[in-house]
Design an enzyme around this catalytic site. Structure first.
Site, mmCIF file in Angstrom:
data_model
loop_
_atom_site.group_PDB
_atom_site.id
_atom_site.type_symbol
_atom_site.label_atom_id
_atom_site.label_comp_id
_atom_site.label_asym_id
_atom_site.label_seq_id
_atom_site.Cartn_x
_atom_site.Cartn_y
_atom_site.Cartn_z
ATOM 1 N N TYR A 18 0.380 -0.865 0.339
ATOM 2 C CA TYR A 18 -0.263 -0.495 0.178
ATOM 3 C C TYR A 18 0.655 1.244 -0.115
ATOM 4 C CZ TYR A 18 -2.625 -3.594 1.838
ATOM 5 O OH TYR A 18 -3.349 -4.887 2.307
ATOM 6 N N TYR A 146 -12.065 -7.567 6.404
ATOM 7 C CA TYR A 146 -11.301 -7.431 5.212
ATOM 8 C C TYR A 146 -11.010 -8.845 5.318
ATOM 9 C CZ TYR A 146 -6.373 -7.847 3.435
ATOM 10 O OH TYR A 146 -5.400 -7.578 2.353
ATOM 11 N N ASP A 245 -13.432 -16.835 7.934
ATOM 12 C CA ASP A 245 -12.012 -16.807 7.036
ATOM 13 C C ASP A 245 -11.261 -16.205 8.667
ATOM 14 O OD1 ASP A 245 -9.709 -15.233 6.328
ATOM 15 O OD2 ASP A 245 -11.012 -13.500 5.563
ATOM 16 N N LYS A 274 -1.794 -16.964 7.628
ATOM 17 C CA LYS A 274 -0.880 -15.576 8.719
ATOM 18 C C LYS A 274 0.123 -16.891 9.419
ATOM 19 C CE LYS A 274 -2.221 -11.590 7.972
ATOM 20 N NZ LYS A 274 -3.962 -10.958 7.279
HETATM 21 C C1 LIG Z 1 -4.545 -11.108 5.379
HETATM 22 C C2 LIG Z 1 -5.334 -11.790 5.677
HETATM 23 C C3 LIG Z 1 -6.162 -12.075 4.587
HETATM 24 C C4 LIG Z 1 -5.494 -11.801 3.509
HETATM 25 O O1 LIG Z 1 -4.180 -12.663 3.570
HETATM 26 P P1 LIG Z 1 -2.820 -12.903 2.471
HETATM 27 O O2 LIG Z 1 -2.201 -13.896 2.830
HETATM 28 O O3 LIG Z 1 -2.631 -11.558 2.960
HETATM 29 O O4 LIG Z 1 -3.618 -12.888 1.125
HETATM 30 C C5 LIG Z 1 -7.645 -12.690 4.627
HETATM 31 N N1 LIG Z 1 -8.380 -13.073 5.361
HETATM 32 C C6 LIG Z 1 -8.248 -11.883 6.730
HETATM 33 C C7 LIG Z 1 -8.902 -11.606 7.104
HETATM 34 C C8 LIG Z 1 -6.575 -11.135 6.512
HETATM 35 O O5 LIG Z 1 -6.224 -11.311 7.913
#
Ligand SMILES: *Cc1c(COP(=O)(O)O)cnc(C)c1O
Length: 419
Positions: A18, A146, A245, A274
Protein backbone atom coordinates in the site's frame (compact mmCIF):
# COMPACT_ATOMS: atom_id res chain seq x y z
CA UNK A 1 25.64 -3.25 -0.64
CA UNK A 2 25.85 -0.82 2.24
CA UNK A 3 22.69 -0.02 4.22
CA UNK A 4 22.51 3.34 2.43
CA UNK A 5 22.68 1.65 -0.99
CA UNK A 6 20.08 -0.93 -0.04
CA UNK A 7 17.65 1.72 1.13
CA UNK A 8 18.31 3.93 -1.90
CA UNK A 9 17.65 1.06 -4.34
CA UNK A 10 14.62 0.03 -2.36
CA UNK A 11 13.19 3.54 -2.56
CA UNK A 12 13.68 3.66 -6.33
CA UNK A 13 12.56 0.17 -7.31
CA UNK A 14 10.63 -1.75 -4.68
CA UNK A 15 6.98 -1.51 -3.91
CA UNK A 16 5.98 -1.99 -0.29
CA UNK A 17 2.43 -2.80 0.83
CA UNK A 18 0.00 0.00 0.00
CA UNK A 19 2.66 2.55 -0.95
CA UNK A 20 3.45 4.90 -3.77
CA UNK A 21 6.47 4.60 -6.06
CA UNK A 22 6.64 8.36 -6.63
CA UNK A 23 6.25 9.36 -2.98
CA UNK A 24 7.45 6.28 -1.06
CA UNK A 25 6.91 6.14 2.69
CA UNK A 26 10.08 5.60 4.74
CA UNK A 27 11.22 1.99 5.17
CA UNK A 28 13.66 0.62 7.73
CA UNK A 29 16.32 -1.98 7.12
CA UNK A 30 16.01 -5.23 9.08
CA UNK A 31 19.23 -7.17 9.53
CA UNK A 32 17.98 -10.04 11.66
CA UNK A 33 15.31 -11.35 13.99
CA UNK A 34 15.35 -13.66 16.99
CA UNK A 35 12.70 -14.58 19.54
CA UNK A 36 10.37 -11.62 20.00
CA UNK A 37 12.90 -9.15 18.57
CA UNK A 38 13.73 -7.78 15.17
CA UNK A 39 17.04 -5.96 14.58
CA UNK A 40 16.78 -2.63 12.78
CA UNK A 41 19.85 -1.10 11.19
CA UNK A 42 20.85 2.00 13.13
CA UNK A 43 18.31 1.33 15.88
CA UNK A 44 19.14 -2.09 17.32
CA UNK A 45 16.83 -4.77 18.71
CA UNK A 46 13.19 -3.86 19.15
CA UNK A 47 10.22 -5.93 20.33
CA UNK A 48 8.00 -6.85 17.38
CA UNK A 49 4.51 -5.82 18.42
CA UNK A 50 3.16 -6.96 15.04
CA UNK A 51 4.54 -10.54 14.87
CA UNK A 52 5.15 -9.80 11.18
CA UNK A 53 1.52 -9.14 10.45
CA UNK A 54 0.27 -11.58 13.06
CA UNK A 55 2.12 -14.60 11.69
CA UNK A 56 5.29 -15.13 13.80
CA UNK A 57 3.46 -16.56 16.83
CA UNK A 58 6.46 -18.58 18.07
CA UNK A 59 8.92 -15.75 17.47
CA UNK A 60 11.83 -15.65 15.05
CA UNK A 61 14.51 -18.31 14.53
CA UNK A 62 12.68 -20.84 16.63
CA UNK A 63 14.98 -23.90 16.75
CA UNK A 64 12.17 -26.38 16.01
CA UNK A 65 10.94 -24.38 13.02
CA UNK A 66 14.46 -23.72 11.68
CA UNK A 67 15.10 -27.47 11.96
CA UNK A 68 11.90 -28.39 10.14
CA UNK A 69 12.91 -26.27 7.15
CA UNK A 70 16.48 -27.61 7.16
CA UNK A 71 15.33 -31.23 7.40
CA UNK A 72 12.84 -30.76 4.57
CA UNK A 73 15.55 -29.17 2.40
CA UNK A 74 17.47 -32.42 2.58
CA UNK A 75 14.57 -34.23 0.87
CA UNK A 76 13.19 -31.63 -1.55
CA UNK A 77 12.29 -27.95 -1.56
CA UNK A 78 9.41 -28.29 -3.98
CA UNK A 79 7.60 -30.52 -6.44
CA UNK A 80 4.39 -29.85 -8.32
CA UNK A 81 1.18 -31.05 -6.67
CA UNK A 82 -0.60 -32.04 -9.87
CA UNK A 83 -0.57 -35.84 -9.92
CA UNK A 84 2.05 -35.98 -7.15
CA UNK A 85 1.83 -35.92 -3.39
CA UNK A 86 4.28 -36.03 -0.50
CA UNK A 87 4.55 -36.65 3.22
CA UNK A 88 4.73 -32.97 4.30
CA UNK A 89 1.38 -32.18 2.64
CA UNK A 90 -0.32 -35.30 4.00
CA UNK A 91 1.08 -34.75 7.50
CA UNK A 92 -0.12 -31.14 7.51
CA UNK A 93 -3.58 -31.98 6.18
CA UNK A 94 -3.96 -34.64 8.89
CA UNK A 95 -3.10 -32.08 11.58
CA UNK A 96 -5.48 -29.49 10.14
CA UNK A 97 -8.39 -31.92 9.89
CA UNK A 98 -7.69 -32.98 13.47
CA UNK A 99 -7.37 -29.47 14.97
CA UNK A 100 -10.13 -27.59 13.14
CA UNK A 101 -13.81 -27.92 14.12
CA UNK A 102 -15.27 -31.39 13.56
CA UNK A 103 -16.75 -31.84 10.09
CA UNK A 104 -14.06 -29.96 8.17
CA UNK A 105 -12.44 -32.84 6.34
CA UNK A 106 -11.07 -31.73 2.99
CA UNK A 107 -8.03 -29.48 2.63
CA UNK A 108 -6.97 -27.23 -0.21
CA UNK A 109 -3.41 -25.94 0.28
CA UNK A 110 -3.15 -22.42 -1.12
CA UNK A 111 -0.12 -20.19 -1.35
CA UNK A 112 -1.52 -17.12 0.42
CA UNK A 113 -4.49 -16.02 2.46
CA UNK A 114 -6.13 -14.16 -0.40
CA UNK A 115 -5.90 -17.22 -2.62
CA UNK A 116 -7.45 -19.38 0.10
CA UNK A 117 -10.40 -16.94 0.25
CA UNK A 118 -10.73 -17.04 -3.55
CA UNK A 119 -10.84 -20.83 -3.32
CA UNK A 120 -13.44 -20.68 -0.52
CA UNK A 121 -15.67 -18.41 -2.60
CA UNK A 122 -15.19 -20.62 -5.64
CA UNK A 123 -16.16 -23.65 -3.54
CA UNK A 124 -19.41 -21.90 -2.55
CA UNK A 125 -20.22 -20.94 -6.14
CA UNK A 126 -19.45 -24.41 -7.49
CA UNK A 127 -21.42 -25.99 -4.64
CA UNK A 128 -24.51 -24.00 -5.63
CA UNK A 129 -24.06 -24.99 -9.27
CA UNK A 130 -23.58 -28.62 -8.27
CA UNK A 131 -26.76 -28.61 -6.22
CA UNK A 132 -28.89 -27.09 -8.97
CA UNK A 133 -28.86 -23.41 -7.98
CA UNK A 134 -26.51 -21.74 -10.48
CA UNK A 135 -28.35 -18.41 -10.11
CA UNK A 136 -26.88 -18.06 -6.62
CA UNK A 137 -23.77 -16.05 -7.38
CA UNK A 138 -23.55 -13.41 -4.66
CA UNK A 139 -22.09 -13.33 -1.19
CA UNK A 140 -23.55 -12.02 2.00
CA UNK A 141 -21.12 -10.48 4.47
CA UNK A 142 -20.93 -7.72 7.07
CA UNK A 143 -19.44 -4.24 6.91
CA UNK A 144 -15.99 -3.67 8.35
CA UNK A 145 -14.47 -6.92 7.06
CA UNK A 146 -11.15 -7.64 5.41
CA UNK A 147 -10.60 -10.76 3.31
CA UNK A 148 -7.57 -10.00 1.15
CA UNK A 149 -6.50 -7.91 -1.82
CA UNK A 150 -7.39 -9.96 -4.91
CA UNK A 151 -10.58 -9.00 -6.72
CA UNK A 152 -13.16 -11.38 -5.26
CA UNK A 153 -11.61 -10.84 -1.83
CA UNK A 154 -11.88 -7.07 -2.27
CA UNK A 155 -15.54 -7.43 -3.19
CA UNK A 156 -16.33 -8.68 0.32
CA UNK A 157 -14.03 -6.22 2.16
CA UNK A 158 -15.64 -3.26 3.90
CA UNK A 159 -17.31 -1.20 1.15
CA UNK A 160 -16.34 2.12 2.77
CA UNK A 161 -12.92 1.41 4.28
CA UNK A 162 -11.89 -0.86 1.40
CA UNK A 163 -11.30 0.17 -2.19
CA UNK A 164 -14.82 -0.28 -3.48
CA UNK A 165 -15.32 3.23 -4.83
CA UNK A 166 -12.15 2.92 -6.88
CA UNK A 167 -13.11 -0.51 -8.22
CA UNK A 168 -16.89 -0.31 -8.29
CA UNK A 169 -16.97 -0.89 -12.05
CA UNK A 170 -15.02 -4.15 -11.86
CA UNK A 171 -15.97 -5.71 -8.52
CA UNK A 172 -18.79 -8.22 -8.22
CA UNK A 173 -21.64 -6.67 -6.21
CA UNK A 174 -22.13 -8.29 -2.84
CA UNK A 175 -24.66 -7.87 -0.04
CA UNK A 176 -23.48 -6.12 3.15
CA UNK A 177 -25.13 -6.33 6.54
CA UNK A 178 -24.25 -4.17 9.52
CA UNK A 179 -21.08 -5.15 11.35
CA UNK A 180 -21.83 -7.13 14.52
CA UNK A 181 -21.98 -4.92 17.63
CA UNK A 182 -19.10 -4.62 20.08
CA UNK A 183 -21.27 -5.40 23.09
CA UNK A 184 -23.64 -8.20 23.93
CA UNK A 185 -26.50 -5.78 24.51
CA UNK A 186 -26.62 -4.96 20.80
CA UNK A 187 -26.68 -8.53 19.51
CA UNK A 188 -30.44 -9.14 19.33
CA UNK A 189 -31.21 -5.99 17.33
CA UNK A 190 -28.26 -6.62 15.02
CA UNK A 191 -29.29 -10.26 14.50
CA UNK A 192 -32.85 -9.27 13.57
CA UNK A 193 -31.57 -6.85 10.93
CA UNK A 194 -29.09 -9.37 9.58
CA UNK A 195 -31.71 -12.11 9.32
CA UNK A 196 -34.06 -9.77 7.46
CA UNK A 197 -31.35 -8.78 4.98
CA UNK A 198 -30.48 -12.43 4.34
CA UNK A 199 -34.14 -13.30 3.75
CA UNK A 200 -34.50 -10.44 1.29
CA UNK A 201 -31.57 -11.56 -0.89
CA UNK A 202 -31.55 -15.32 -0.24
CA UNK A 203 -32.47 -16.40 -3.76
CA UNK A 204 -29.28 -14.87 -5.18
CA UNK A 205 -26.87 -15.78 -2.38
CA UNK A 206 -24.25 -18.52 -2.71
CA UNK A 207 -22.47 -18.00 0.58
CA UNK A 208 -21.97 -16.02 3.75
CA UNK A 209 -18.38 -15.00 4.51
CA UNK A 210 -17.17 -13.41 7.76
CA UNK A 211 -14.18 -13.13 10.05
CA UNK A 212 -15.42 -14.81 13.24
CA UNK A 213 -15.11 -12.96 16.58
CA UNK A 214 -12.62 -10.33 15.41
CA UNK A 215 -12.57 -8.22 12.29
CA UNK A 216 -8.88 -7.58 11.69
CA UNK A 217 -7.49 -5.29 9.01
CA UNK A 218 -10.97 -3.85 8.41
CA UNK A 219 -10.84 -2.11 11.80
CA UNK A 220 -9.68 -4.40 14.65
CA UNK A 221 -13.25 -4.88 15.81
CA UNK A 222 -14.03 -7.68 18.31
CA UNK A 223 -17.63 -8.81 18.69
CA UNK A 224 -19.54 -11.26 20.92
CA UNK A 225 -19.27 -15.00 20.27
CA UNK A 226 -23.08 -15.10 20.43
CA UNK A 227 -23.12 -13.65 16.88
CA UNK A 228 -21.50 -16.78 15.41
CA UNK A 229 -24.55 -19.07 15.83
CA UNK A 230 -26.58 -16.33 14.09
CA UNK A 231 -24.36 -16.71 11.01
CA UNK A 232 -24.75 -20.49 11.20
CA UNK A 233 -28.55 -20.28 11.48
CA UNK A 234 -28.88 -17.75 8.64
CA UNK A 235 -26.73 -19.94 6.38
CA UNK A 236 -28.75 -23.06 7.25
CA UNK A 237 -32.08 -21.36 6.84
CA UNK A 238 -31.30 -20.10 3.33
CA UNK A 239 -28.94 -22.78 2.01
CA UNK A 240 -25.83 -20.59 2.03
CA UNK A 241 -22.30 -21.93 2.34
CA UNK A 242 -20.94 -20.50 5.59
CA UNK A 243 -17.30 -19.42 5.21
CA UNK A 244 -15.25 -18.46 8.26
CA UNK A 245 -12.12 -16.54 7.32
CA UNK A 246 -9.84 -17.45 10.25
CA UNK A 247 -6.69 -16.20 8.56
CA UNK A 248 -6.19 -13.61 11.33
CA UNK A 249 -7.99 -15.35 14.21
CA UNK A 250 -6.73 -18.92 13.77
CA UNK A 251 -4.15 -20.67 15.97
CA UNK A 252 -5.00 -19.18 19.32
CA UNK A 253 -4.93 -15.45 18.72
CA UNK A 254 -8.35 -14.69 20.22
CA UNK A 255 -7.99 -17.13 23.14
CA UNK A 256 -9.46 -20.30 21.60
CA UNK A 257 -7.56 -22.34 19.02
CA UNK A 258 -9.98 -21.08 16.38
CA UNK A 259 -12.47 -18.26 16.86
CA UNK A 260 -15.20 -20.71 15.78
CA UNK A 261 -14.42 -22.74 18.91
CA UNK A 262 -15.55 -19.83 21.10
CA UNK A 263 -19.13 -20.59 20.07
CA UNK A 264 -18.80 -24.26 19.08
CA UNK A 265 -19.86 -23.41 15.53
CA UNK A 266 -18.60 -25.40 12.55
CA UNK A 267 -18.57 -23.45 9.30
CA UNK A 268 -18.93 -25.25 5.95
CA UNK A 269 -15.66 -23.76 4.74
CA UNK A 270 -12.78 -22.32 6.74
CA UNK A 271 -9.69 -20.39 5.66
CA UNK A 272 -6.48 -20.39 7.68
CA UNK A 273 -3.21 -18.63 6.86
CA UNK A 274 -0.95 -16.03 8.46
CA UNK A 275 0.24 -17.93 11.60
CA UNK A 276 -0.11 -21.32 9.86
CA UNK A 277 3.64 -21.60 9.24
CA UNK A 278 4.60 -19.65 12.36
CA UNK A 279 5.47 -16.80 10.02
CA UNK A 280 8.14 -18.74 8.11
CA UNK A 281 6.71 -19.18 4.62
CA UNK A 282 3.64 -18.19 2.66
CA UNK A 283 0.97 -20.85 3.03
CA UNK A 284 -2.76 -20.92 3.64
CA UNK A 285 -5.43 -23.58 3.55
CA UNK A 286 -9.13 -23.81 2.75
CA UNK A 287 -10.94 -26.60 4.55
CA UNK A 288 -14.45 -27.76 3.73
CA UNK A 289 -17.02 -30.32 4.85
CA UNK A 290 -17.82 -33.52 3.02
CA UNK A 291 -21.14 -32.03 1.93
CA UNK A 292 -19.49 -29.04 0.25
CA UNK A 293 -16.90 -31.31 -1.38
CA UNK A 294 -19.59 -33.64 -2.77
CA UNK A 295 -21.82 -30.77 -3.88
CA UNK A 296 -19.12 -28.95 -5.79
CA UNK A 297 -17.89 -32.18 -7.33
CA UNK A 298 -21.37 -32.55 -8.84
CA UNK A 299 -21.03 -29.18 -10.63
CA UNK A 300 -20.64 -29.09 -14.43
CA UNK A 301 -16.83 -29.24 -14.35
CA UNK A 302 -16.89 -32.01 -11.75
CA UNK A 303 -13.70 -30.71 -10.16
CA UNK A 304 -12.57 -27.83 -7.96
CA UNK A 305 -11.21 -25.42 -10.55
CA UNK A 306 -8.06 -24.17 -8.85
CA UNK A 307 -4.40 -25.26 -8.77
CA UNK A 308 -1.56 -22.87 -7.94
CA UNK A 309 1.95 -23.64 -9.16
CA UNK A 310 3.29 -23.77 -5.62
CA UNK A 311 0.33 -25.65 -4.17
CA UNK A 312 1.35 -27.75 -1.17
CA UNK A 313 4.96 -26.52 -1.17
CA UNK A 314 6.85 -29.10 0.93
CA UNK A 315 9.02 -26.57 2.80
CA UNK A 316 5.97 -24.56 3.81
CA UNK A 317 4.01 -27.69 4.78
CA UNK A 318 6.90 -29.05 6.86
CA UNK A 319 7.32 -25.84 8.84
CA UNK A 320 3.53 -25.52 9.26
CA UNK A 321 3.37 -29.00 10.80
CA UNK A 322 6.26 -28.09 13.11
CA UNK A 323 4.44 -24.90 14.12
CA UNK A 324 1.22 -26.83 14.83
CA UNK A 325 3.23 -29.32 16.89
CA UNK A 326 4.60 -26.45 18.98
CA UNK A 327 1.03 -25.34 19.59
CA UNK A 328 -0.12 -28.86 20.46
CA UNK A 329 2.73 -29.58 22.87
CA UNK A 330 3.17 -26.09 24.32
CA UNK A 331 0.99 -23.83 26.40
CA UNK A 332 -0.26 -21.30 23.83
CA UNK A 333 -3.49 -20.82 25.82
CA UNK A 334 -1.52 -19.90 28.93
CA UNK A 335 0.67 -17.54 26.91
CA UNK A 336 -2.34 -15.85 25.33
CA UNK A 337 -3.96 -15.44 28.78
CA UNK A 338 -0.71 -14.04 30.20
CA UNK A 339 -0.36 -11.59 27.28
CA UNK A 340 -4.01 -10.63 27.65
CA UNK A 341 -3.39 -9.75 31.31
CA UNK A 342 -0.35 -7.64 30.34
CA UNK A 343 -2.25 -5.84 27.60
CA UNK A 344 -4.88 -4.66 30.09
CA UNK A 345 -2.40 -1.84 30.84
CA UNK A 346 -3.58 -0.29 27.54
CA UNK A 347 -6.79 0.71 29.34
CA UNK A 348 -4.78 3.40 31.11
CA UNK A 349 -4.21 5.21 27.80
CA UNK A 350 -6.43 8.20 27.18
CA UNK A 351 -8.05 7.34 23.83
CA UNK A 352 -11.39 7.16 22.05
CA UNK A 353 -11.56 3.41 22.70
CA UNK A 354 -9.33 0.61 24.01
CA UNK A 355 -10.12 -3.06 23.37
CA UNK A 356 -8.27 -6.20 24.35
CA UNK A 357 -9.21 -9.70 23.16
CA UNK A 358 -6.91 -12.71 23.52
CA UNK A 359 -3.43 -11.63 22.45
CA UNK A 360 -4.78 -8.58 20.61
CA UNK A 361 -4.62 -5.05 22.00
CA UNK A 362 -6.15 -2.09 20.19
CA UNK A 363 -6.12 1.64 20.92
CA UNK A 364 -8.42 3.75 18.77
CA UNK A 365 -7.80 7.50 18.55
CA UNK A 366 -10.28 10.18 17.58
CA UNK A 367 -8.23 11.00 14.46
CA UNK A 368 -6.10 9.23 11.85
CA UNK A 369 -2.67 8.27 13.13
CA UNK A 370 0.40 10.08 11.84
CA UNK A 371 2.15 6.80 11.05
CA UNK A 372 5.66 8.28 10.74
CA UNK A 373 5.46 10.05 14.10
CA UNK A 374 3.81 7.09 15.83
CA UNK A 375 6.45 4.70 14.47
CA UNK A 376 9.29 6.95 15.72
CA UNK A 377 7.75 7.27 19.17
CA UNK A 378 7.27 3.50 19.48
CA UNK A 379 10.83 2.83 18.29
CA UNK A 380 12.13 5.22 20.94
CA UNK A 381 10.49 2.84 23.44
CA UNK A 382 12.09 -0.14 21.67
CA UNK A 383 8.93 -1.38 19.94
CA UNK A 384 7.96 -1.99 16.32
CA UNK A 385 4.36 -1.06 15.51
CA UNK A 386 2.50 -0.47 12.27
CA UNK A 387 -0.62 1.61 12.97
CA UNK A 388 -3.31 2.17 10.34
CA UNK A 389 -6.21 4.59 10.03
CA UNK A 390 -7.10 5.69 13.60
CA UNK A 391 -5.77 2.48 15.16
CA UNK A 392 -2.58 1.68 17.06
CA UNK A 393 -2.59 -1.99 17.91
CA UNK A 394 -0.51 -5.04 18.73
CA UNK A 395 -0.75 -8.74 17.90
CA UNK A 396 2.56 -9.86 19.43
CA UNK A 397 4.34 -13.22 19.22
CA UNK A 398 3.14 -15.61 21.93
CA UNK A 399 6.76 -15.97 23.14
CA UNK A 400 6.82 -12.36 24.35
CA UNK A 401 7.86 -12.11 27.99
CA UNK A 402 5.89 -10.01 30.47
CA UNK A 403 8.60 -7.36 30.08
CA UNK A 404 8.15 -7.41 26.29
CA UNK A 405 4.41 -6.88 26.69
CA UNK A 406 4.95 -4.02 29.17
CA UNK A 407 7.31 -2.48 26.67
CA UNK A 408 4.78 -2.87 23.84
CA UNK A 409 2.16 -1.12 26.00
CA UNK A 410 4.63 1.71 26.66
CA UNK A 411 5.33 1.93 22.93
CA UNK A 412 1.62 2.13 22.11
CA UNK A 413 1.13 4.80 24.80
CA UNK A 414 4.03 6.84 23.40
CA UNK A 415 2.69 6.46 19.85
CA UNK A 416 -0.82 7.48 20.92
CA UNK A 417 0.61 10.54 22.64
CA UNK A 418 2.30 11.98 19.54
CA UNK A 419 0.07 10.61 16.79
C1 LIG B 1 -4.35 -11.17 5.98
C2 LIG B 1 -5.72 -11.63 5.73
C3 LIG B 1 -6.13 -12.11 4.47
C4 LIG B 1 -5.20 -12.13 3.27
O1 LIG B 1 -4.09 -12.95 3.45
P1 LIG B 1 -2.79 -12.74 2.54
O2 LIG B 1 -1.88 -13.86 2.93
O3 LIG B 1 -2.24 -11.39 2.88
O4 LIG B 1 -3.24 -12.82 1.12
C5 LIG B 1 -7.43 -12.55 4.32
N1 LIG B 1 -8.29 -12.54 5.36
C6 LIG B 1 -7.94 -12.09 6.58
C7 LIG B 1 -8.94 -12.13 7.70
C8 LIG B 1 -6.66 -11.60 6.81
O5 LIG B 1 -6.33 -11.13 8.02
Amino acid sequence: MSPEHLLAFDREHLWHPYTSMTAPAPTRLVTGASGSRITLDGVGDVVDGMASWWSAIHGYRHPALDDAVRRQLETMAHVMFGGLTHEPAVELAARLVDLTPAGLEHVFLADSGSVSVEVAMKMALQYQRGTGRPERTRFLTVRGGYHGDTFDCMSVCDPDGGMHTMWSAVLPEQVFGERPPRLDTGVDAWAAGFRALAAEHAGRLAGLIVEPLLQGAGGMHPYPARCLPVFREVADEHGLVLIFDEIATGFGRTGTLFAADAAGVTPDVMCVGKALTGGYLSLAATLCTGEVARGLSASDSGVLMHGPTFMGNPLACAVASASLDLLSTGDWAGDVRRINAGLQALHRIDALDVRVLGAVGVVQLDHDVDVAKATEAALAEGVWLRPFRDLIYTMPPYVCSDDDIARICAGIAAAAEVA
